[in-house]
Scaffold this motif. Sequence first.
Motif, PDB file in Angstrom:
ATOM      1  N   LEU A 282       0.811  -1.217   0.000  1.00  0.00           N
ATOM      2  CA  LEU A 282       0.000   0.000   0.000  1.00  0.00           C
ATOM      3  C   LEU A 282       0.850   1.276   0.000  1.00  0.00           C
ATOM      4  O   LEU A 282       0.326   2.376   0.197  1.00  0.00           O
ATOM      5  N   ASN A 283       2.153   1.133  -0.249  1.00  0.00           N
ATOM      6  CA  ASN A 283       2.974   2.347  -0.357  1.00  0.00           C
ATOM      7  C   ASN A 283       2.526   3.130  -1.595  1.00  0.00           C
ATOM      8  O   ASN A 283       2.523   2.586  -2.705  1.00  0.00           O
ATOM      9  N   PRO A 284       2.163   4.412  -1.436  1.00  0.00           N
ATOM     10  CA  PRO A 284       1.612   5.151  -2.585  1.00  0.00           C
ATOM     11  C   PRO A 284       2.613   5.340  -3.728  1.00  0.00           C
ATOM     12  O   PRO A 284       2.213   5.459  -4.879  1.00  0.00           O
ATOM     13  N   GLU A 285       3.911   5.335  -3.410  1.00  0.00           N
ATOM     14  CA  GLU A 285       4.910   5.508  -4.475  1.00  0.00           C
ATOM     15  C   GLU A 285       5.211   4.207  -5.211  1.00  0.00           C
ATOM     16  O   GLU A 285       5.660   4.225  -6.350  1.00  0.00           O
ATOM     17  N   LEU A 286       5.024   3.089  -4.523  1.00  0.00           N
ATOM     18  CA  LEU A 286       5.347   1.788  -5.131  1.00  0.00           C
ATOM     19  C   LEU A 286       4.308   0.748  -4.698  1.00  0.00           C
ATOM     20  O   LEU A 286       4.611  -0.190  -3.974  1.00  0.00           O
ATOM     21  N   PRO A 287       3.061   0.908  -5.123  1.00  0.00           N
ATOM     22  CA  PRO A 287       2.042  -0.055  -4.717  1.00  0.00           C
ATOM     23  C   PRO A 287       2.192  -1.373  -5.475  1.00  0.00           C
ATOM     24  O   PRO A 287       2.662  -1.381  -6.614  1.00  0.00           O
ATOM     25  N   THR A 288       1.827  -2.474  -4.836  1.00  0.00           N
ATOM     26  CA  THR A 288       1.840  -3.778  -5.514  1.00  0.00           C
ATOM     27  C   THR A 288       0.531  -4.495  -5.183  1.00  0.00           C
ATOM     28  O   THR A 288      -0.286  -3.997  -4.393  1.00  0.00           O
ATOM     29  N   SER A 289       0.364  -5.669  -5.746  1.00  0.00           N
ATOM     30  CA  SER A 289      -0.825  -6.471  -5.469  1.00  0.00           C
ATOM     31  C   SER A 289      -0.885  -6.796  -3.973  1.00  0.00           C
ATOM     32  O   SER A 289       0.156  -6.928  -3.314  1.00  0.00           O
ATOM     33  N   THR A 290      -2.096  -6.946  -3.433  1.00  0.00           N
ATOM     34  CA  THR A 290      -2.223  -7.269  -2.010  1.00  0.00           C
ATOM     35  C   THR A 290      -2.300  -8.783  -1.778  1.00  0.00           C
ATOM     36  O   THR A 290      -2.538  -9.223  -0.669  1.00  0.00           O
ATOM     37  N   TRP A 291      -2.119  -9.559  -2.845  1.00  0.00           N
ATOM     38  CA  TRP A 291      -2.034 -11.023  -2.703  1.00  0.00           C
ATOM     39  C   TRP A 291      -1.062 -11.559  -3.737  1.00  0.00           C
ATOM     40  O   TRP A 291      -0.800 -10.907  -4.742  1.00  0.00           O
ATOM     41  N   ASN A 292      -0.493 -12.736  -3.483  1.00  0.00           N
ATOM     42  CA  ASN A 292       0.476 -13.277  -4.428  1.00  0.00           C
ATOM     43  C   ASN A 292      -0.152 -14.432  -5.210  1.00  0.00           C
ATOM     44  O   ASN A 292      -1.338 -14.754  -5.026  1.00  0.00           O
ATOM     45  N   GLY A 293       0.627 -15.055  -6.078  1.00  0.00           N
ATOM     46  CA  GLY A 293       0.101 -16.044  -7.021  1.00  0.00           C
ATOM     47  C   GLY A 293      -0.586 -17.245  -6.405  1.00  0.00           C
ATOM     48  O   GLY A 293      -1.451 -17.851  -7.031  1.00  0.00           O
ATOM     49  N   GLU A 414      14.185   7.133  -4.356  1.00  0.00           N
ATOM     50  CA  GLU A 414      13.305   7.427  -5.489  1.00  0.00           C
ATOM     51  C   GLU A 414      12.954   6.121  -6.191  1.00  0.00           C
ATOM     52  O   GLU A 414      13.654   5.114  -6.053  1.00  0.00           O
ATOM     53  N   ARG A 415      11.847   6.176  -6.934  1.00  0.00           N
ATOM     54  CA  ARG A 415      11.428   4.957  -7.631  1.00  0.00           C
ATOM     55  C   ARG A 415      12.295   4.766  -8.867  1.00  0.00           C
ATOM     56  O   ARG A 415      12.502   5.684  -9.638  1.00  0.00           O
ATOM     57  N   THR A 416      12.802   3.549  -9.042  1.00  0.00           N
ATOM     58  CA  THR A 416      13.622   3.258 -10.210  1.00  0.00           C
ATOM     59  C   THR A 416      13.309   1.860 -10.735  1.00  0.00           C
ATOM     60  O   THR A 416      12.598   1.099 -10.096  1.00  0.00           O
ATOM     61  N   VAL A 417      13.824   1.575 -11.927  1.00  0.00           N
ATOM     62  CA  VAL A 417      13.559   0.294 -12.584  1.00  0.00           C
ATOM     63  C   VAL A 417      14.883  -0.449 -12.722  1.00  0.00           C
ATOM     64  O   VAL A 417      15.869   0.134 -13.166  1.00  0.00           O
ATOM     65  N   SER A 418      14.895  -1.722 -12.349  1.00  0.00           N
ATOM     66  CA  SER A 418      16.105  -2.526 -12.542  1.00  0.00           C
ATOM     67  C   SER A 418      16.235  -2.892 -14.009  1.00  0.00           C
ATOM     68  O   SER A 418      15.321  -3.452 -14.602  1.00  0.00           O
ATOM     69  N   ASP A 419      17.420  -2.608 -14.592  1.00  0.00           N
ATOM     70  CA  ASP A 419      17.683  -3.022 -15.978  1.00  0.00           C
ATOM     71  C   ASP A 419      17.775  -4.524 -16.092  1.00  0.00           C
ATOM     72  O   ASP A 419      17.644  -5.081 -17.177  1.00  0.00           O
ATOM     73  N   GLU A 420      18.082  -5.186 -15.007  1.00  0.00           N
ATOM     74  CA  GLU A 420      18.308  -6.626 -15.054  1.00  0.00           C
ATOM     75  C   GLU A 420      17.001  -7.402 -14.964  1.00  0.00           C
ATOM     76  O   GLU A 420      16.799  -8.361 -15.684  1.00  0.00           O
ATOM     77  N   SER A 421      16.108  -7.011 -14.031  1.00  0.00           N
ATOM     78  CA  SER A 421      14.896  -7.805 -13.793  1.00  0.00           C
ATOM     79  C   SER A 421      13.625  -7.086 -14.222  1.00  0.00           C
ATOM     80  O   SER A 421      12.552  -7.681 -14.192  1.00  0.00           O
ATOM     81  N   ASN A 422      13.726  -5.811 -14.588  1.00  0.00           N
ATOM     82  CA  ASN A 422      12.566  -4.954 -14.896  1.00  0.00           C
ATOM     83  C   ASN A 422      11.708  -4.640 -13.679  1.00  0.00           C
ATOM     84  O   ASN A 422      10.665  -4.007 -13.800  1.00  0.00           O
ATOM     85  N   ALA A 423      12.122  -5.100 -12.493  1.00  0.00           N
ATOM     86  CA  ALA A 423      11.333  -4.813 -11.288  1.00  0.00           C
ATOM     87  C   ALA A 423      11.499  -3.347 -10.898  1.00  0.00           C
ATOM     88  O   ALA A 423      12.534  -2.736 -11.172  1.00  0.00           O
ATOM     89  N   ASN A 424      10.461  -2.785 -10.279  1.00  0.00           N
ATOM     90  CA  ASN A 424      10.505  -1.405  -9.773  1.00  0.00           C
ATOM     91  C   ASN A 424      10.829  -1.437  -8.278  1.00  0.00           C
ATOM     92  O   ASN A 424      10.344  -2.309  -7.548  1.00  0.00           O
ATOM     93  N   TYR A 425      11.632  -0.476  -7.840  1.00  0.00           N
ATOM     94  CA  TYR A 425      11.993  -0.370  -6.427  1.00  0.00           C
ATOM     95  C   TYR A 425      11.993   1.090  -5.991  1.00  0.00           C
ATOM     96  O   TYR A 425      12.124   1.988  -6.820  1.00  0.00           O
TER      97      TYR A 425
END
Lengths: 444, 545
Positions: A282-293, A414-425
């Motif tokens: 629920l972080n407003p800068e980096l929100p994600t799903s509230t449940w996993n696969g 700050e929010r950034t994107v990993s070039d390796e995994s495409n994940a946002n952090y």
Amino acid sequence: MAILTKDEAQALLKKVLGDSKADECEVNLNGTDRGNIRYARNSVSTSGRISQNTLVVASAFGKKLGVATINEFDDASLEKVVRRSEELAKLAPENPEYVPFLGQQKYADPITYIPATAGITPSQRSAAVAQSLQVARDNKVVAAGFLEDNTRYGAMINSKGLFAYNTATNVDFSITIRTEDGKGSGYATRGYNDVTKLDTKIVTQIATNKAIMSASAKAIEPGKYTVILEPTAAAVLIERIFFGLDARQADEGRSFLSLPGGKTRLGEKLVDERINIYSDPLNPELPTSTWNGDGRPQERVSWIEKGVIKNLSYSRYWAEKKGVKAVPGPDGAIMEGGTKTLDELIKGTKKGILVTRLYYIRDVDPQSLLLTGLTRDGTFYIENGKIQYPVKNFRFNESPVIMLNNLEELGKPERTVSDESNANYLIPPMKIRDFTFTSLSDAV
Amino acid sequence: MKRRDFIYLTGMGAAATMLPSIPVMGHRIHPEEALRTVDVSLKKQMSDVVLNAARSKGATYADVRIGRYLQQFVVTREDKVENIVNTESFGMGIRVIAHGGWGFAATDKLDNDSIARTAEMAVAIAKENSKLLTEPVRLAPQKGYGEVSWKAPIEKNSFEVPIKEKVDLLLGVNDAAMKGGADYVNSILFMVNEQKYFASTDGSYIDQDIHRLWPIFFLTKVDKASGKFETRNSLSAPMGMGYEYLYARPQDKIQGTTTLYKGRYDMLEDAKAAGVQVSEKMKAKSVEAGKYDLVLDPSNLWLTIHESVGHPTELDRVLGYEANYAGTSFLTLDKWESRKFNFGSKLVNIVADKTQAGSLGAVGYDDEGVKCGQWDIIKDGILVNYQVIRDQAHILGLPASQGCCYADNWSSVQFQRMSNISLQPGKDKKSVDDLIKGVEKGIYIVGDGSFSIDQQRYNFQFGGQLFYEIKNGKIVNMLKDVAYQSNSQEFWNSCVAIADERDYRLGGSFFDGKGQPGQVSAVSHGSTTSRFNGVNVINTSGKIG
């Protein structure tokens, strides 16, 4: 089939579940609308739009599990995929590590969907790229970039009463600018859930400035240096810690989190006490799903607190065996920092190297999490609080664990994107002492 | 597929960190469905609908690819089957040139209305893209071949082999490794079948059937008291073969310091050896950093060829099309034009070959309808050519494409991908022992390990699986913690000996990544054992806390 609403997804999933004759049945439904434009040499090379939906049915008889998938949604196809998963389950060997499906769960309402991103049009996309190309032309430099947006949803149901639904949007933009003579190169990337936050003109200008500043770099001797890592550079190293938080690997003795005598570093101090890393859907800068696969709720989890490993991630099987809570792995990790800007970190540096991007990161020694890779697209020598001149790229051999023990200072995350995994952090710029560069590279 | 999805798929954790990203495309299907094929005449009819629709909307060129992509993965650890995945992906990708620009659209709804609409969408995208073009696409001429077909020369279709046989093999491998001394082992069989149909406005209708297979294992031994662990991965190669690759024969084995495999692979035997070797590795001497003469087995050298020669000779990288992702290349056009650029000693001859039997890149025709062949990349140590596709041929003044175009799925747009790139065997009769004999201070390296190279392909660092110290012409003991660092040009210039053709073997990459959005391709690299003098070796051991 476009993006389904919660009610539409639930109705479809209930219909599928109704066809099940297995001991247990779980159904996942996912859909994505994705659009992109790729460009290079100041000209568009490719663009595309792909829309895909997938239904996955898992059926279990005792400890035998079968999984089948389909992308057609008429009644006959839906029944066929259920029957197929049941046939596969009967053929499958018994899995001693099978864990029965979860029952009903409570999830927080997600904040991952932004209508403006879902509503992006092809002309908005090409206008964003045209703006980027204009910056390149105005500065007489060469642009290569990629813009990709997606709107997606996920839903799951099972025979134990679980139902989950989430919808999300995302846009990622990256740009490499090279000087016309090929002597300078700069890079910038941004990721957002909300496309209105993306300004391709500003991002391209940042990459352009780096390209121009980095031209005609000087060679300096490899060795141990104080470095300032921009968040994009730090992300590809720090994420290797996130990937390695699995408890089973640590318990089995084959992880950097393993200790002699079959123990692990859970509860032990691993890095500098100023390091705090957590994930929070629920972080407003980096929100994600509230449940996993597999239907587990994703909640705020502290991974490293004051330098101490607070949590490891568990599969449901391993958690049951160990008698602990089955905490899923981090999805969108957040590293706390300070208040200083990158410029302020540079100002406070007597001698050091500014690293803006790292590339081709690979494991060298899994026991110490030693990684190798190279600097790329703008590396600069700092002296007396100022960038003095660009330096040639280096190969490094360094462990992010050792690096976070050699911490000097953290900047503002700050929010950034990993070039390796495409994940946002969310990651701060960081100043690190004794970072190990082992050789020079002629690459620009 | 992203790396963490693969970890979720396989439940592998640490073992997965040693793999490249593994893509899973398509949807899972029942194993028997994999044996169903789509009628060629139906594919021709659909193609004609698309080509006519594209032309009628103003396309000056169009091609259509109808693809059925099948994958099967069997994933095990120790005595358990972790996952059996069957996927199928069937659909159509349409690429056109209109107003001088490329357009692409793809669909899995294959009724006539839908495919005609998709063709129109591709034309519309081309026209939109043309507004941002600096120059129109120039396509090398290509004659139509009419209706032709090509099938990979396999002996046993992997998808016809019962799952039980595969499970039994992998569990047997795990058992052998554990009995040999391993504490943990993961083993996987990856199988791929591409059933591809290509048609274009040039008048080609090409039907192809391609098979690939990759058996691998990862094994770990842990010393609980000290908290140390070591790993040893399989010495297999991914191949453009059927299941026959796993039916080992004595004549395919090379006996030496460790047993090596040529054309066929004895997975069980390798697992047994690996179990013993990982224990040996625990006790091995940690390497002293410095300059060494390296004797590199093809199971190690393939990856060095791939990264330091394969990628920098891709013309799209040279031109800057990959600048934002994979990078550019140090092999700029002026170096090629000079015909004097020294890339390797006089012994070094490197050839691109899309026809090599059993290789991952072997096809009859590429994904833009060009018949495949072979050509020199490095001749007697001089850079003489690149790898090109149809819209690049004019840049080198070539009359036709070299056939390097590939898309990893019907839904992906085809672009320039690496051909098989191989080091030719030495012309003088020389065995591996002959190479080792002349080395005073060196290391013999078998198997591939950690790998990293810069974005212009100058500076690289590679590891391996097994390292043996050579002193005064003899292997004296095992080493560990070895990685070699060099510069591509210096490295190839330091090549002083290449074993003869008796030692020739293929290695390869099953999931080579490139492009945005990312695509994978599979490519082989052949070589014989070769010697490189005075290469910098670093010690990779470290300690935390």
